[in-house]
Design a protein around this motif. Structure first.
Motif, PDB file in Angstrom:
ATOM      1  N   VAL A  51      -7.890  11.032  15.347  1.00  0.00           N
ATOM      2  CA  VAL A  51      -6.592  10.671  14.786  1.00  0.00           C
ATOM      3  C   VAL A  51      -6.865   9.704  13.633  1.00  0.00           C
ATOM      4  CG1 VAL A  51      -4.332   9.641  15.179  1.00  0.00           C
ATOM      5  CG2 VAL A  51      -5.449  10.920  17.025  1.00  0.00           C
ATOM      6  N   ARG A  52      -6.511  10.118  12.424  1.00  0.00           N
ATOM      7  CA  ARG A  52      -6.780   9.308  11.229  1.00  0.00           C
ATOM      8  C   ARG A  52      -5.567   8.429  10.923  1.00  0.00           C
ATOM      9  NH1 ARG A  52      -9.115  14.339  10.367  1.00  0.00           N
ATOM     10  NH2 ARG A  52     -11.319  14.286   9.768  1.00  0.00           N
ATOM     11  N   ILE A  53      -5.816   7.123  10.801  1.00  0.00           N
ATOM     12  CA  ILE A  53      -4.745   6.140  10.603  1.00  0.00           C
ATOM     13  C   ILE A  53      -5.067   5.295   9.380  1.00  0.00           C
ATOM     14  CG2 ILE A  53      -3.480   4.213  11.657  1.00  0.00           C
ATOM     15  CD1 ILE A  53      -4.397   5.295  14.388  1.00  0.00           C
ATOM     16  N   ALA A  54      -4.048   4.984   8.582  1.00  0.00           N
ATOM     17  CA  ALA A  54      -4.213   4.102   7.420  1.00  0.00           C
ATOM     18  C   ALA A  54      -3.226   2.952   7.530  1.00  0.00           C
ATOM     19  CB  ALA A  54      -3.973   4.875   6.125  1.00  0.00           C
TER      20      ALA A  54
ATOM     21  N   THR B  16      -8.560   3.575   8.496  1.00  0.00           N
ATOM     22  CA  THR B  16      -8.790   3.132   7.119  1.00  0.00           C
ATOM     23  C   THR B  16      -7.896   1.932   6.838  1.00  0.00           C
ATOM     24  OG1 THR B  16      -9.331   5.358   6.344  1.00  0.00           O
ATOM     25  CG2 THR B  16      -8.626   3.762   4.688  1.00  0.00           C
ATOM     26  N   LEU B  17      -8.511   0.786   6.533  1.00  0.00           N
ATOM     27  CA  LEU B  17      -7.752  -0.417   6.187  1.00  0.00           C
ATOM     28  C   LEU B  17      -7.906  -0.667   4.700  1.00  0.00           C
ATOM     29  CD1 LEU B  17      -8.572  -2.802   9.178  1.00  0.00           C
ATOM     30  CD2 LEU B  17      -6.558  -1.373   8.830  1.00  0.00           C
ATOM     31  N   SER B  18      -6.790  -0.652   3.993  1.00  0.00           N
ATOM     32  CA  SER B  18      -6.812  -0.857   2.551  1.00  0.00           C
ATOM     33  C   SER B  18      -5.448  -1.355   2.085  1.00  0.00           C
ATOM     34  CB  SER B  18      -7.147   0.453   1.827  1.00  0.00           C
ATOM     35  OG  SER B  18      -7.054   0.293   0.421  1.00  0.00           O
ATOM     36  N   ASP B  19      -5.458  -2.284   1.134  1.00  0.00           N
ATOM     37  CA  ASP B  19      -4.211  -2.748   0.540  1.00  0.00           C
ATOM     38  C   ASP B  19      -3.809  -1.906  -0.673  1.00  0.00           C
ATOM     39  OD1 ASP B  19      -3.758  -4.808   2.379  1.00  0.00           O
ATOM     40  OD2 ASP B  19      -5.149  -6.122   1.335  1.00  0.00           O
TER      41      ASP B  19
ATOM     42  N   ILE C 108      -4.554  11.890   6.255  1.00  0.00           N
ATOM     43  CA  ILE C 108      -4.173  10.832   7.181  1.00  0.00           C
ATOM     44  C   ILE C 108      -3.095  11.363   8.122  1.00  0.00           C
ATOM     45  CG2 ILE C 108      -3.133   8.532   7.377  1.00  0.00           C
ATOM     46  CD1 ILE C 108      -5.963   8.509   6.239  1.00  0.00           C
ATOM     47  N   ASP C 109      -3.253  11.100   9.412  1.00  0.00           N
ATOM     48  CA  ASP C 109      -2.280  11.574  10.405  1.00  0.00           C
ATOM     49  C   ASP C 109      -1.114  10.600  10.565  1.00  0.00           C
ATOM     50  OD1 ASP C 109      -3.761  13.941  11.229  1.00  0.00           O
ATOM     51  OD2 ASP C 109      -5.184  12.537  12.134  1.00  0.00           O
ATOM     52  N   ILE C 110      -1.425   9.290  10.534  1.00  0.00           N
ATOM     53  CA  ILE C 110      -0.413   8.246  10.749  1.00  0.00           C
ATOM     54  C   ILE C 110      -0.679   7.119   9.769  1.00  0.00           C
ATOM     55  CG2 ILE C 110       0.497   6.542  12.395  1.00  0.00           C
ATOM     56  CD1 ILE C 110      -0.427   8.418  14.647  1.00  0.00           C
ATOM     57  N   GLY C 111       0.383   6.602   9.172  1.00  0.00           N
ATOM     58  CA  GLY C 111       0.229   5.488   8.245  1.00  0.00           C
ATOM     59  C   GLY C 111       1.169   4.345   8.588  1.00  0.00           C
ATOM     60  N   ILE C 112       0.785   3.141   8.172  1.00  0.00           N
ATOM     61  CA  ILE C 112       1.622   1.943   8.287  1.00  0.00           C
ATOM     62  C   ILE C 112       1.846   1.433   6.868  1.00  0.00           C
ATOM     63  CG2 ILE C 112       1.857  -0.389   9.213  1.00  0.00           C
ATOM     64  CD1 ILE C 112       1.739   1.590  11.444  1.00  0.00           C
ATOM     65  N   ARG C 113       3.090   1.122   6.526  1.00  0.00           N
ATOM     66  CA  ARG C 113       3.383   0.660   5.175  1.00  0.00           C
ATOM     67  C   ARG C 113       4.386  -0.486   5.223  1.00  0.00           C
ATOM     68  NH1 ARG C 113       4.993   5.071   0.773  1.00  0.00           N
ATOM     69  NH2 ARG C 113       2.856   5.684   1.287  1.00  0.00           N
TER      70      ARG C 113
END
Length: 297
Positions: free
Chosen positions: A96-99, A128-131, A141-146
């Motif tokens: 599960v790919r998460i950003a 993946t942690l990136s600003d 990416i399967d799930i992202g946080i914004r």
């Protein structure tokens, strides 16, 4: 057939909700999609299924009877697929790919993911942690946080919480140089700055009434919010910091909030996933777990 089954699922969720918006949030779709599904069902049934006003909905007597039947039929369909897929447990394993943004990922996301990984050790979390803004589709990416605006129709998004921005400094620095009484006072005080990786320029500080302030001279600047926070703790300057990085240090009195009356309207925190085809069970599991752990009710 699939479309009608989906309409029934939407209708049953709406029948258990106080509004179409609430039903949409529970399903991870738009309120307009709920409205369209209900209207189409009402057309097919030739009956009004909900009483509506500007704020609430109430299922009609016909709607109640229809919902009871629909739930039984949906349950039967779900059981049919469960019994015909004996290896469906394999759905809870795999990648599960998460950003997510760096600071939020370290402080808030990692504890939730570690908790889930303990219960489901066959999950392979690829984080993946990136600003910088991640291209969710191209990078698969399967799930992202914004944090901030979320107006992309390619995604199914759900608001989790509000993020406050605080202007803070160390107690030692305030003892030495005093507290700013206004935004303009920041021009005469030592400050730090956060660099936008996309442009190489400093992010402006934002305040109430859509006001902005741009640091012209800084004592410390970095593209890493946690590095900036370390500088602030060590008395290098005042900074504007999100609450998830500052709140523990404020509670421990290692930082002090200033200019509280000028703080901006909180920013929205979203979780989202691309709107593409069926959602594997492992992705739905991670998505629902993060919604549960990160939501502020």
């Amino acid at each position: 057939m699939l479309n009608r089954l989906e309409m029934l699922r939407i209708f049953c969720t709406a029948a258990e909700s106080r509004s179409f918006k609430e039903a949409a949030n529970r399903l991870g779709i738009s309120p307009q999609a709920v409205t369209r599904a209900v209207k189409e069902l009402e057309r097919l049934q030739g009956e009004l299924l909900f009483h509506r006003n500007t704020r609430h909905i109430q299922v009609t007597l016909v709607g109640e009877k229809f919902a009871a039947i629909a739930k039984e039929r949906l349950r039967a369909v779900d059981e049919l697929f469960q019994t015909s897929a004996p290896d469906s447990g394999n759905e809870l394993q795999g990648r599960v790919r998460i950003a997510a943004p760096v600071g939020f990922g370290h402080q808030c996301l990692m504890p939730a993911l570690m908790e889930l990984s303990t219960v489901h050790p066959q999950l392979d979390i690829d984080l993946t942690l990136s600003d910088e803004r991640v291209d969710v589709v191209d990078e698969k990416i399967d799930i992202g946080i914004r944090i901030g605006f979320m107006r992309d129709s390619r995604f199914i998004a759900r608001q989790l919480a509000k993020i406050n921005l605080y202007v803070v400094a160390s107690p030692d620095l305030i003892d030495r140089v005093g507290r700013p009484a206004s935004i303009e006072d920041l021009n005469h005080l030592p400050v730090t700055g956060l660099v936008d990786r996309n442009t190489g320029k400093l992010w402006p500080w934002v305040f109430s009434m859509d006001r902005q302030w741009m640091p012209s001279i800084t004592r410390f600047r970095s593209a890493d919010a946690e590095a900036e926070l370390m500088g602030v703790q060590n008395g290098l300057g005042f900074a504007q910091i999100p609450d998830f990085l500052a709140q523990d240090l404020l509670r421990q009195e290692k930082l002090v909030r200033v200019l509280e009356e000028a703080e901006p309207v909180p920013w929205d925190l979203y979780i989202y996933r691309p709107q593409r085809g069926p959602v594997p069970q492992r992705i739905r599991l991670v998505f629902d777990h993060l919604v549960s752990r990160l939501s502020v009710h």
